[in-house]
Motif scaffolding. Structure first.
Motif, mmCIF file in Angstrom:
data_model
loop_
_atom_site.group_PDB
_atom_site.id
_atom_site.type_symbol
_atom_site.label_atom_id
_atom_site.label_comp_id
_atom_site.label_asym_id
_atom_site.label_seq_id
_atom_site.Cartn_x
_atom_site.Cartn_y
_atom_site.Cartn_z
ATOM 1 N N GLY A 1 -31.555 -52.961 4.252
ATOM 2 C CA GLY A 1 -30.933 -51.727 3.808
ATOM 3 C C GLY A 1 -29.452 -51.882 3.560
ATOM 4 N N GLY A 2 -28.852 -50.791 3.233
ATOM 5 C CA GLY A 2 -27.424 -50.804 2.970
ATOM 6 C C GLY A 2 -26.897 -49.400 2.810
ATOM 7 N N GLY A 3 -25.622 -49.330 2.625
ATOM 8 C CA GLY A 3 -24.948 -48.057 2.467
ATOM 9 C C GLY A 3 -23.463 -48.308 2.325
ATOM 10 N N ALA A 4 -22.680 -47.446 2.924
ATOM 11 C CA ALA A 4 -21.230 -47.591 2.874
ATOM 12 C C ALA A 4 -20.635 -47.128 4.191
ATOM 13 C CB ALA A 4 -20.652 -46.776 1.727
ATOM 14 N N ARG A 5 -19.549 -47.773 4.598
ATOM 15 C CA ARG A 5 -18.769 -47.307 5.742
ATOM 16 C C ARG A 5 -17.578 -46.547 5.176
ATOM 17 N NH1 ARG A 5 -18.563 -47.730 10.923
ATOM 18 N NH2 ARG A 5 -20.026 -49.459 11.050
ATOM 19 N N PHE A 6 -17.409 -45.316 5.638
ATOM 20 C CA PHE A 6 -16.304 -44.463 5.209
ATOM 21 C C PHE A 6 -15.298 -44.362 6.353
ATOM 22 C CE2 PHE A 6 -19.961 -43.089 2.760
ATOM 23 C CZ PHE A 6 -19.467 -43.165 1.468
ATOM 24 N N TRP A 7 -14.076 -44.779 6.086
ATOM 25 C CA TRP A 7 -12.999 -44.753 7.074
ATOM 26 C C TRP A 7 -12.207 -43.454 6.915
ATOM 27 C CZ3 TRP A 7 -12.755 -48.295 10.818
ATOM 28 C CH2 TRP A 7 -13.487 -49.469 10.640
ATOM 29 N N LEU A 8 -12.361 -42.538 7.886
ATOM 30 C CA LEU A 8 -11.640 -41.273 7.850
ATOM 31 C C LEU A 8 -10.198 -41.447 8.314
ATOM 32 C CD1 LEU A 8 -14.495 -39.030 9.223
ATOM 33 C CD2 LEU A 8 -13.950 -39.596 6.853
ATOM 34 N N ASN A 9 -10.004 -42.383 9.255
ATOM 35 C CA ASN A 9 -8.671 -42.835 9.659
ATOM 36 C C ASN A 9 -8.850 -44.212 10.289
ATOM 37 O OD1 ASN A 9 -9.170 -42.577 12.529
ATOM 38 N ND2 ASN A 9 -8.772 -40.375 12.353
ATOM 39 N N GLU A 10 -7.812 -44.782 10.866
ATOM 40 C CA GLU A 10 -7.879 -46.127 11.435
ATOM 41 C C GLU A 10 -8.920 -46.276 12.534
ATOM 42 O OE1 GLU A 10 -4.405 -48.202 13.132
ATOM 43 O OE2 GLU A 10 -3.433 -47.655 11.249
ATOM 44 N N ASN A 11 -9.168 -45.207 13.277
ATOM 45 C CA ASN A 11 -10.030 -45.275 14.456
ATOM 46 C C ASN A 11 -11.372 -44.570 14.301
ATOM 47 O OD1 ASN A 11 -8.006 -46.637 16.011
ATOM 48 N ND2 ASN A 11 -6.930 -44.686 16.121
ATOM 49 N N LEU A 12 -11.624 -43.909 13.189
ATOM 50 C CA LEU A 12 -12.848 -43.146 13.029
ATOM 51 C C LEU A 12 -13.500 -43.468 11.680
ATOM 52 C CD1 LEU A 12 -14.787 -40.947 14.046
ATOM 53 C CD2 LEU A 12 -13.303 -39.260 12.923
ATOM 54 N N SER A 13 -14.772 -43.898 11.769
ATOM 55 C CA SER A 13 -15.514 -44.201 10.546
ATOM 56 C C SER A 13 -16.954 -43.721 10.694
ATOM 57 C CB SER A 13 -15.487 -45.698 10.248
ATOM 58 O OG SER A 13 -16.234 -46.408 11.204
ATOM 59 N N LEU A 14 -17.603 -43.505 9.575
ATOM 60 C CA LEU A 14 -19.019 -43.147 9.505
ATOM 61 C C LEU A 14 -19.706 -44.156 8.595
ATOM 62 C CD1 LEU A 14 -18.548 -39.331 8.844
ATOM 63 C CD2 LEU A 14 -19.047 -40.410 11.035
ATOM 64 N N ALA A 15 -20.960 -44.500 8.929
ATOM 65 C CA ALA A 15 -21.668 -45.509 8.136
ATOM 66 C C ALA A 15 -23.097 -45.062 7.834
ATOM 67 C CB ALA A 15 -21.655 -46.849 8.858
ATOM 68 N N PRO A 16 -23.300 -44.102 6.917
ATOM 69 C CA PRO A 16 -24.672 -43.739 6.547
ATOM 70 C C PRO A 16 -25.359 -44.928 5.865
ATOM 71 C CG PRO A 16 -23.086 -42.617 5.131
ATOM 72 C CD PRO A 16 -22.314 -43.349 6.177
ATOM 73 N N THR A 17 -26.583 -45.195 6.294
ATOM 74 C CA THR A 17 -27.305 -46.369 5.809
ATOM 75 C C THR A 17 -28.739 -45.986 5.466
ATOM 76 O OG1 THR A 17 -25.976 -47.717 7.306
ATOM 77 C CG2 THR A 17 -27.935 -48.743 6.402
ATOM 78 N N LEU B 1 -11.029 -44.240 -1.746
ATOM 79 C CA LEU B 1 -12.024 -43.398 -2.394
ATOM 80 C C LEU B 1 -11.296 -42.267 -3.112
ATOM 81 C CD1 LEU B 1 -15.063 -42.850 -2.801
ATOM 82 C CD2 LEU B 1 -14.997 -41.467 -0.742
ATOM 83 N N GLY B 2 -11.015 -42.491 -4.378
ATOM 84 C CA GLY B 2 -10.272 -41.506 -5.163
ATOM 85 C C GLY B 2 -8.916 -41.222 -4.528
ATOM 86 N N GLY B 3 -8.495 -39.981 -4.542
ATOM 87 C CA GLY B 3 -7.233 -39.586 -3.920
ATOM 88 C C GLY B 3 -7.453 -38.864 -2.613
ATOM 89 N N LEU B 4 -8.582 -39.123 -1.943
ATOM 90 C CA LEU B 4 -8.944 -38.395 -0.724
ATOM 91 C C LEU B 4 -8.308 -38.954 0.548
ATOM 92 C CD1 LEU B 4 -12.741 -37.867 -1.451
ATOM 93 C CD2 LEU B 4 -10.887 -36.224 -1.759
ATOM 94 N N GLY B 5 -7.717 -40.112 0.485
ATOM 95 C CA GLY B 5 -7.189 -40.724 1.702
ATOM 96 C C GLY B 5 -8.286 -41.289 2.599
#
Length: 141
Positions: A85-101, A41-45
């Motif tokens: 429904g749908g949305g996106a899963r955002f991976w903040l690091n290998e072990n932590l993600s958020l999935a707003p739907t 996602l862009g240059g955000l890591g």
């Protein structure tokens, strides 16, 4: 993905002093998941993936009154519902993600009452005026 169904039977008190036999059949299938590999996602890591989910369910229930004022009457209900429904899963690091739907739901309900008892045959027009034998469409909120 999940698939579930069941058949349930209940015998007991219904309305007032009436007893009834209720047979209910329920079926549901649903699932969810992400599509593809995480993309940057862009240059955000932060990585992200499209996410979809949904389910479909059906209920069919028949209530047979076997005593009291409603003896020999039946009430049948059918419910169909679909959720998507749908949305996106955002991976903040290998072990932590958020999935707003974001989800939507549609449901359709019908009820049919068959009057065989002397009480309901005599009172069916009044019962229909107050809502017996209705069908409804219900959007999710």
């Amino acid at each position: 993905m999940g698939l579930g169904d069941g058949t349930y039977h209940y015998h007991g008190n219904a309305i007032g002093n009436s007893h009834s036999d209720i047979d209910t059949n329920i079926s549901k299938i649903g699932g969810y998941g992400e599509v593809g590999n995480p993309r940057q996602l862009g240059g955000l890591g932060i990585g992200w993936q499209p996410r979809f989910q949904g389910s479909v369910g059906y209920l069919d229930s028949k209530n047979k009154f076997d005593s009291g004022l409603l003896k020999n009457d039946t009430s049948e209900s059918r419910i169909f519902a679909i959720q998507f429904g749908g949305g996106a899963r955002f991976w903040l690091n290998e072990n932590l993600s958020l999935a707003p739907t974001f989800m939507g739901m549609f449901g359709h309900t019908t009820n049919e009452y068959t009057a065989n008892s002397a009480f309901m045959v005599a009172n069916l027009p009044q019962a229909r005026r107050v809502g017996l034998s209705t069908g409804t469409l219900t959007p999710g909120r």
